[in-house]
Scaffold this active site. Sequence first.
Site, PDB file in Angstrom:
ATOM      1  CB  SER A 110      -4.236   1.843   4.065  1.00 36.79           C
ATOM      2  OG  SER A 110      -3.443   1.346   3.015  1.00 36.79           O
ATOM      3  CE  LYS A 113      -3.922   1.443  -0.823  1.00 37.95           C
ATOM      4  NZ  LYS A 113      -4.466   0.816   0.391  1.00 37.95           N
ATOM      5  CB  SER A 157      -0.945   0.018   1.204  1.00 37.96           C
ATOM      6  OG  SER A 157      -2.014  -0.880   1.006  1.00 37.96           O
TER       7      SER A 157
END
Length: 389
Positions: A131, A74, A71
Site C-alpha cells: 500500500s 488505490k 488506501s
Amino acid sequence: MSVFKRILVVALLISFSSPVSARAPRRAAASSGEEGPEGAGPPYASAIVIEAETGRVLFEDKPHLPRAPASTVKTVLELLVMEMVTEGKVKLTDSITTSAWASKIGGSQVYLKEGETFPLEDLMKAIAIHSSNDACVAVAEHLAGTAEGLVEMMNQRAQELGLRDSHFTNVHGLDDDETAVNVTSAYDLALIARELVKHPKILEWSSKAEDTFRGGTFILSNTNHLVGKFPGLDGLKTGYTRRAGFCLVATAKRGDLRLISVVMGSPSNKVRFAESARLLSRVFSQYKKVPVVREGETLGEVMVSRGKEEKVRLVARAGFSALLRSGQEKAIRRSVTKQADERPAPIRQGEALGTLQVFLGDSLLATVEAVAERDVARMTTWEWIKSWL
C-alpha cells in the site's frame, strides 16, 4: 425509631443508590446478523458482498453511504494501470523514475528517493502488497504526467463504470487536507474490485503475504492479514485513516464461486478483518454455483428440408451455472424455443436455431443460444430427385 420506619428508610436508600437506565430497549440485530455492544449497530459504517461474475448483491448494509476510502482508492489506480497494460499502452517492464514530489509523500511507503528508477511491475507490487503511497504518485506521474492528471482519469473511469457515489481527489487516499478528500461507497468499491479481479496479475500480487523490493533489501509486508489465513482469499486492498476508519476490500474464491466484500469504517484493524471473514464465510455457506447448462449439451433437434441429412441437433452455445441458495435447485426449470421445427439447408455449424431459457421459479436467470451441432449441406437437384425415387 420503630421497626417500620427503619425498613422504610432502608428501602428509600436502596432505591436512590440504584442506577436508573435511560437506555432504549435493545434493538433487533443489524442486517448483518450481528451487532456490537448492547444498543449499538454493526461494527462498521457500511458493508457489501457481491458475486464477482455477475455483480449480484448477496449482502448489503448501507452500501451507498458516502465514505472516505483511505488506501482502498488505490484499486482505481491499479485498475487504470492494468487496463493500459492490456491495451498495450504501457508495459510492466517500463522504467519509472521517482520525482522529487513522489519521494516526499508520507504515510505507508517504500521510501523512494528522487531519481531512483524501478520497473512498473515493482512499483505495482509495492502498491498492491504494501500500500505504498510514494509508489502511487510515481506511477501516476509516469502514466498521466502529473498525479492530478491521473485523478482526472480516475474520475472519468468512475463515470464509465457508473459509480454514482464516488469523486476522487488524489491517488493514494491520504485525507489530512479537508479540501482534498476522496469520497466513495462500499457499493462503488465493489464494482471497481469486480473489474480489477479480471486481471490475474493483481491477484498474483495481492495474494502474497510478503515480497521483496529494491533488490531484496526491503520487505513488502501485505497489509491484508487475511492472506494465507482465510481459505480461498487472494486479495485485495486495505485502507486506514482517522477519517475513514479501518477499511478492507477483500476477494476470495472457492470452487467456481468468487466473492467480493467491502467493509468500511470499522473501529479497529482486528474488527475489519474479523467482519470481512465473517461476511464472506456467511455468504459462502449460503450460496453455491450449480451447473444448469453444459456447453455443447444437446437441447433437441430441427428437421432439415432438402438437406443431405434429415435433421440436425441443437446444442448449447455456452454453459451456464446459477448462483443458488441451498434448496433452490428444485425450482430451476428450462425451456427450449426453436425458431422453426424445420429449416432449409444449408445449415452452418454454430448457426443459431433457437434459445434455451433458464428460470428460477418465474424469474428468468439466463438465455443461452441453441445452435446447430454441425454443417448440413444442401442436396443438388439430382440428389433431391433421387431422394424421392
